[in-house]
Motif scaffolding. Structure first.
Motif, PDB file in Angstrom:
ATOM      1  N   CYS A   1       0.834  -1.199   0.000  1.00 43.22           N
ATOM      2  CA  CYS A   1       0.000   0.000   0.000  1.00 43.22           C
ATOM      3  C   CYS A   1       0.874   1.257   0.000  1.00 43.22           C
ATOM      4  N   LEU A   2       0.505   2.235  -0.809  1.00 40.64           N
ATOM      5  CA  LEU A   2       1.153   3.547  -0.822  1.00 40.64           C
ATOM      6  C   LEU A   2       0.079   4.606  -0.619  1.00 40.64           C
ATOM      7  N   ASN A   3       0.345   5.538   0.266  1.00 39.39           N
ATOM      8  CA  ASN A   3      -0.656   6.558   0.602  1.00 39.39           C
ATOM      9  C   ASN A   3      -1.997   5.925   0.978  1.00 39.39           C
ATOM     10  N   GLY A   4      -1.919   4.751   1.620  1.00 38.59           N
ATOM     11  CA  GLY A   4      -3.122   4.086   2.090  1.00 38.59           C
ATOM     12  C   GLY A   4      -3.883   3.327   1.024  1.00 38.59           C
ATOM     13  N   ARG A   5      -3.336   3.218  -0.186  1.00 40.80           N
ATOM     14  CA  ARG A   5      -4.030   2.540  -1.283  1.00 40.80           C
ATOM     15  C   ARG A   5      -3.231   1.337  -1.748  1.00 40.80           C
ATOM     16  N   LEU A   6      -3.927   0.222  -1.964  1.00 42.62           N
ATOM     17  CA  LEU A   6      -3.280  -0.980  -2.471  1.00 42.62           C
ATOM     18  C   LEU A   6      -2.762  -0.739  -3.882  1.00 42.62           C
ATOM     19  N   GLN A   7      -1.533  -1.194  -4.122  1.00 41.03           N
ATOM     20  CA  GLN A   7      -0.916  -1.084  -5.444  1.00 41.03           C
ATOM     21  C   GLN A   7      -1.056  -2.417  -6.188  1.00 41.03           C
ATOM     22  N   TYR A   8      -0.596  -2.435  -7.437  1.00 40.00           N
ATOM     23  CA  TYR A   8      -0.755  -3.638  -8.266  1.00 40.00           C
ATOM     24  C   TYR A   8       0.558  -3.975  -8.964  1.00 40.00           C
ATOM     25  N   VAL A   9       0.707  -5.264  -9.272  1.00 46.70           N
ATOM     26  CA  VAL A   9       1.905  -5.775  -9.944  1.00 46.70           C
ATOM     27  C   VAL A   9       1.453  -6.702 -11.068  1.00 46.70           C
ATOM     28  N   ALA A  10       2.142  -6.653 -12.191  1.00 42.98           N
ATOM     29  CA  ALA A  10       1.913  -7.585 -13.293  1.00 42.98           C
ATOM     30  C   ALA A  10       3.162  -8.432 -13.500  1.00 42.98           C
ATOM     31  N   ALA A  11       3.006  -9.544 -14.205  1.00 42.12           N
ATOM     32  CA  ALA A  11       4.141 -10.410 -14.551  1.00 42.12           C
ATOM     33  C   ALA A  11       4.134 -10.606 -16.069  1.00 42.12           C
ATOM     34  N   PRO A  12       4.525  -9.585 -16.829  1.00 37.55           N
ATOM     35  CA  PRO A  12       4.327  -9.602 -18.281  1.00 37.55           C
ATOM     36  C   PRO A  12       5.259 -10.556 -19.020  1.00 37.55           C
ATOM     37  N   LEU A  13       4.831 -10.845 -20.241  1.00 37.23           N
ATOM     38  CA  LEU A  13       5.663 -11.468 -21.259  1.00 37.23           C
ATOM     39  C   LEU A  13       5.700 -10.487 -22.420  1.00 37.23           C
ATOM     40  N   CYS A  14       6.896 -10.055 -22.790  1.00 34.13           N
ATOM     41  CA  CYS A  14       7.034  -9.058 -23.848  1.00 34.13           C
ATOM     42  C   CYS A  14       7.833  -9.668 -24.998  1.00 34.13           C
ATOM     43  N   LEU A  15       7.180  -9.772 -26.147  1.00 31.67           N
ATOM     44  CA  LEU A  15       7.809 -10.333 -27.344  1.00 31.67           C
ATOM     45  C   LEU A  15       8.337  -9.192 -28.205  1.00 31.67           C
ATOM     46  N   LEU A  16       9.591  -9.321 -28.659  1.00 28.84           N
ATOM     47  CA  LEU A  16      10.216  -8.268 -29.464  1.00 28.84           C
ATOM     48  C   LEU A  16      10.777  -8.842 -30.752  1.00 28.84           C
ATOM     49  N   TRP A  17      10.876  -7.973 -31.752  1.00 26.56           N
ATOM     50  CA  TRP A  17      11.345  -8.375 -33.074  1.00 26.56           C
ATOM     51  C   TRP A  17      12.498  -7.476 -33.501  1.00 26.56           C
ATOM     52  N   LEU A  18      13.571  -8.096 -33.993  1.00 24.27           N
ATOM     53  CA  LEU A  18      14.673  -7.349 -34.586  1.00 24.27           C
ATOM     54  C   LEU A  18      14.341  -7.161 -36.060  1.00 24.27           C
ATOM     55  N   ASN A  19      13.942  -5.943 -36.430  1.00 23.34           N
ATOM     56  CA  ASN A  19      13.435  -5.722 -37.786  1.00 23.34           C
ATOM     57  C   ASN A  19      14.568  -5.539 -38.794  1.00 23.34           C
ATOM     58  N   PRO A  20      14.254  -5.517 -40.087  1.00 25.02           N
ATOM     59  CA  PRO A  20      15.316  -5.419 -41.112  1.00 25.02           C
ATOM     60  C   PRO A  20      16.163  -4.160 -41.001  1.00 25.02           C
ATOM     61  N   GLN A  21      15.627  -3.133 -40.370  1.00 27.11           N
ATOM     62  CA  GLN A  21      16.408  -1.903 -40.176  1.00 27.11           C
ATOM     63  C   GLN A  21      17.359  -1.993 -38.992  1.00 27.11           C
ATOM     64  N   GLY A  22      17.356  -3.129 -38.287  1.00 27.43           N
ATOM     65  CA  GLY A  22      18.240  -3.321 -37.144  1.00 27.43           C
ATOM     66  C   GLY A  22      17.702  -2.756 -35.854  1.00 27.43           C
ATOM     67  N   ALA A  23      16.422  -2.386 -35.836  1.00 33.08           N
ATOM     68  CA  ALA A  23      15.798  -1.876 -34.606  1.00 33.08           C
ATOM     69  C   ALA A  23      15.040  -2.995 -33.909  1.00 33.08           C
ATOM     70  N   LEU A  24      15.131  -2.998 -32.598  1.00 35.37           N
ATOM     71  CA  LEU A  24      14.392  -3.956 -31.781  1.00 35.37           C
ATOM     72  C   LEU A  24      13.077  -3.296 -31.370  1.00 35.37           C
ATOM     73  N   VAL A  25      11.950  -3.888 -31.760  1.00 31.04           N
ATOM     74  CA  VAL A  25      10.648  -3.269 -31.478  1.00 31.04           C
ATOM     75  C   VAL A  25       9.726  -4.294 -30.838  1.00 31.04           C
ATOM     76  N   PRO A  26       8.807  -3.844 -29.963  1.00 37.03           N
ATOM     77  CA  PRO A  26       7.873  -4.769 -29.326  1.00 37.03           C
ATOM     78  C   PRO A  26       6.823  -5.257 -30.318  1.00 37.03           C
ATOM     79  N   LEU A  27       6.566  -6.567 -30.289  1.00 39.88           N
ATOM     80  CA  LEU A  27       5.565  -7.191 -31.153  1.00 39.88           C
ATOM     81  C   LEU A  27       4.257  -7.449 -30.421  1.00 39.88           C
ATOM     82  N   ALA A  28       4.359  -7.903 -29.169  1.00 42.41           N
ATOM     83  CA  ALA A  28       3.167  -8.298 -28.421  1.00 42.41           C
ATOM     84  C   ALA A  28       3.491  -8.278 -26.935  1.00 42.41           C
ATOM     85  N   ILE A  29       2.479  -7.945 -26.140  1.00 47.83           N
ATOM     86  CA  ILE A  29       2.646  -7.908 -24.683  1.00 47.83           C
ATOM     87  C   ILE A  29       1.448  -8.583 -24.027  1.00 47.83           C
ATOM     88  N   GLN A  30       1.736  -9.567 -23.206  1.00 48.72           N
ATOM     89  CA  GLN A  30       0.713 -10.192 -22.352  1.00 48.72           C
ATOM     90  C   GLN A  30       1.074  -9.875 -20.916  1.00 48.72           C
TER      91      GLN A  30
END
Length: 596
Positions: free
Chosen positions: A223-252
């Protein structure tokens, strides 16, 4: 004093002196268990018994106009405690802060915290009214990188860039197939991949990467300031594109797929996608601060320092080699436990998991930590990230690792000419055995050595210890203000649960999910403080105390310094051509030890 292993001291009087020296050290530097599953730490009473002027004290306080009291205690205005830095007058200078460093630490903190206090931000609860208001927190403490983050934080390429060159550059793993818990289909990501490829093809090419925050799935919430906080446990999928940049594809945002855990995509609405990425950034904050930073550098390096002080006498060559890389670590960790980790300390005031969550995350992470994770060349190979372009942390880190390895190899070769010379050094074996038992809790599956049998094994272990005490800490510590000053890029808590449906996020709901004003400011004050290396620095490879007196190790030190200087020149030349320079592993900016 000439360096000698115990095998090179044959006189009974000298052997007895070594034994009595270590006995005295072991009585002084005593182990303590802070919490179950934690690495061993120094017993705070070891400090108290040696102090002559005052004790380490912390109390809640109301900021005072005079910034101090009649006893000489110094205050950080707006900080939720007073800090009386331990004087440790009888401790070795390598362990206790110098007056220069103590004063610098205070003067770095006072202007920033006082500015926040004067604007009323440290006392203000509730949501930010608009995103632009966050720009004004550190109006006088902007950096080139913090300004870049403020302008580009919501862009997908910059989101991916931070996995390579942000403060937690160790999360990515290359995938050859998708895990069953992340049921991303080709149709979901086809609009981003384009018509010339598909998800399966990109998996086969080694262009798909995963950041998995599984460790947060059962983390306690706070709790912060008397309010319950939240936590997630994500899975983040990323793709190295042809331009050489790493970009997110999908997030659960959970580890369990299903109707209540949608897979968010770049093609979703702006606010849905931004909120999903912000949840991942919150998870990054929690994993980075608790595990990558505090556990894997601060706590483990404290255990290395303790074992070095307890098991190796002053004349031992490995003591002489490692001592500069333990400088101030015991004191900074003692301060951290008293200000950050104590009940109602900063961890309880700014994070969604609080102190109990920290205890859970660190113990869980240590139970899964391996020797492969600890050794950078092995780690990048095991994670399948050797071929990603523009991975400056990897490239600079590997060069520094090689320089340390070459230096250590020469020192070890000089004092340990054979396997037998390593195996018969009882002090060395006690040292590595104590590290295995106290830092890694005797867990055989960790792969950490509990005995060293060859000079090569000793070189690798020493290289890893020095690298993690210096370069790795710089990589995961120095950029905290740069990447965190714009709070939405690194929120320390989330006030609403992860969304279970798409199409519901708005600017207002987004602002109501981010940390409250006072929580934000307390966290950013900490980021500012730990990112400003106080004076009295000793950059990597700087050894003014000259522990080695023999000519051969002194030549090795000079060669090490020359190699680091060459690496620095190469890094600075490369950075001239980068839109966003990567400076955290430039050798002159790397402290020899974990000292802040």
């Amino acid at each position: 004093m000439r360096a000698k292993t115990i095998c090179q001291d044959s006189l009974p009087l000298l052997l007895d002196h070594r034994r009595r020296e270590l006995q005295g050290r072991q009585e002084c530097y005593r182990w303590k268990v802070y919490a179950p599953g934690f690495p061993g730490m120094i017993d705070v009473s070891s400090f108290e018994e040696m102090e002559t002027d005052k004790k380490f004290a912390l109390t809640k306080m109301t900021p005072r106009a005079d910034q101090g009291d009649s006893s000489g205690n110094r205050y950080l205005p707006g900080f939720p405690m007073k800090i009386d830095f331990p004087s440790l007058m009888h401790m070795e200078p390598n362990i206790r802060y110098s007056a220069t460093k103590t004063a610098s630490l205070l003067f770095n903190a006072i202007p920033a915290s006082l500015g926040m206090k004067l604007r009323g931000l440290l006392d203000r609860k509730g949501s930010w009214k608009k995103l632009d208001d966050i720009r004004n927190i550190f109006w006088c403490h902007k950096t080139v990188i913090s300004e870049y983050v403020t302008e580009h934080w919501c862009e997908d390429p910059f989101f991916g860039y931070q996995y390579l060159n942000g403060v937690n550059p160790v999360m990515l793993h290359c995938l050859s197939s998708l895990p069953s818990k992340l049921p991303v289909t080709n149709d979901m990501v086809a609009p981003l991949l384009g018509p010339d490829t598909c998800l399966q093809t990109e998996l086969e090419r080694g262009n798909i990467f995963l950041a998995d925050y599984w460790i947060l799935a059962e983390a306690p919430v706070h709790c912060l300031n008397g309010r319950l906080q939240y936590v997630a446990a994500p899975l983040c999928l990323l793709w190295l594109n042809p331009q050489g940049a790493l970009v997110p594809l999908a997030i659960q945002l959970s580890q369990t797929p299903g109707p209540d855990s949608p897979i968010f995509l770049p093609t979703d609405s702006y606010w849905d996608w931004l909120l999903a990425k912000t949840w991942v950034r919150n998870s990054e904050f929690l994993v980075h601060e608790n595990n990558t930073h505090f556990l894997c550098t601060h706590l483990l390096c404290e255990a290395f320092a303790m074992a070095t002080l307890r098991q190796l006498p002053l004349c031992h060559p490995i003591y002489k080699l490692l001592l500069p890389h333990t400088r101030y670590t015991l004191q900074v960790n003692t301060i951290a436990r008293a200000t950050l980790l104590n009940p109602e300390g900063l961890v309880d005031k700014v994070t969604s998991v609080g102190r109990q969550g920290l205890l859970y995350l660190i113990s869980t992470a240590l139970a899964h930590f391996t020797y492969t994770d600890f050794c950078l060349p092995d780690s990048v190979r095991a994670r399948g990230v050797l071929a990603i372009p523009n991975y400056h942390y990897r490239d600079d880190g590997l060069r520094i690792w090689a320089a340390i390895e070459s230096f250590v190899s020469e020192i070890v070769g000089y004092y340990y000419p054979s396997n037998a010379s390593v195996q018969q050094d009882s002090e060395l074996q006690a040292w590595v055995g104590e590290i295995f038992a106290r830092a890694f809790l005797g867990r055989e599956s960790s792969g950490f050595p509990h005995r060293l049998c060859t000079p090569g094994e000793l070189v690798k272990f020493l290289t890893a210890v020095i690298f993690n005490c210096s370069a790795q800490h710089a990589a995961v510590n120095s950029g905290q203000h740069d990447f965190g000053a714009w709070m939405p890029n690194t929120p320390s808590s989330m006030r609403q649960p992860p969304p279970q449906t798409k199409g519901t996020t708005t600017l207002k709901s987004y602002l109501d999910t981010l940390p409250e004003v006072n929580v934000t400011c307390n966290n950013l004050l900490l980021f500012w403080l730990v990112s400003q290396e106080p004076k009295d620095q000793r950059p990597l490879g700087t050894y003014p105390d000259e522990h080695f007196t023999e000519e051969a190790p002194r030549r090795s030190i000079a060669a090490f310094q020359n190699r680091l200087a060459q690496i620095s020149r190469e890094i600075r030349e490369r950075n001239q051509g980068l839109e966003l320079p990567y400076t955290y592993l430039d050798p002159p900016l790397i402290e020899n030890s974990v000292s802040i």
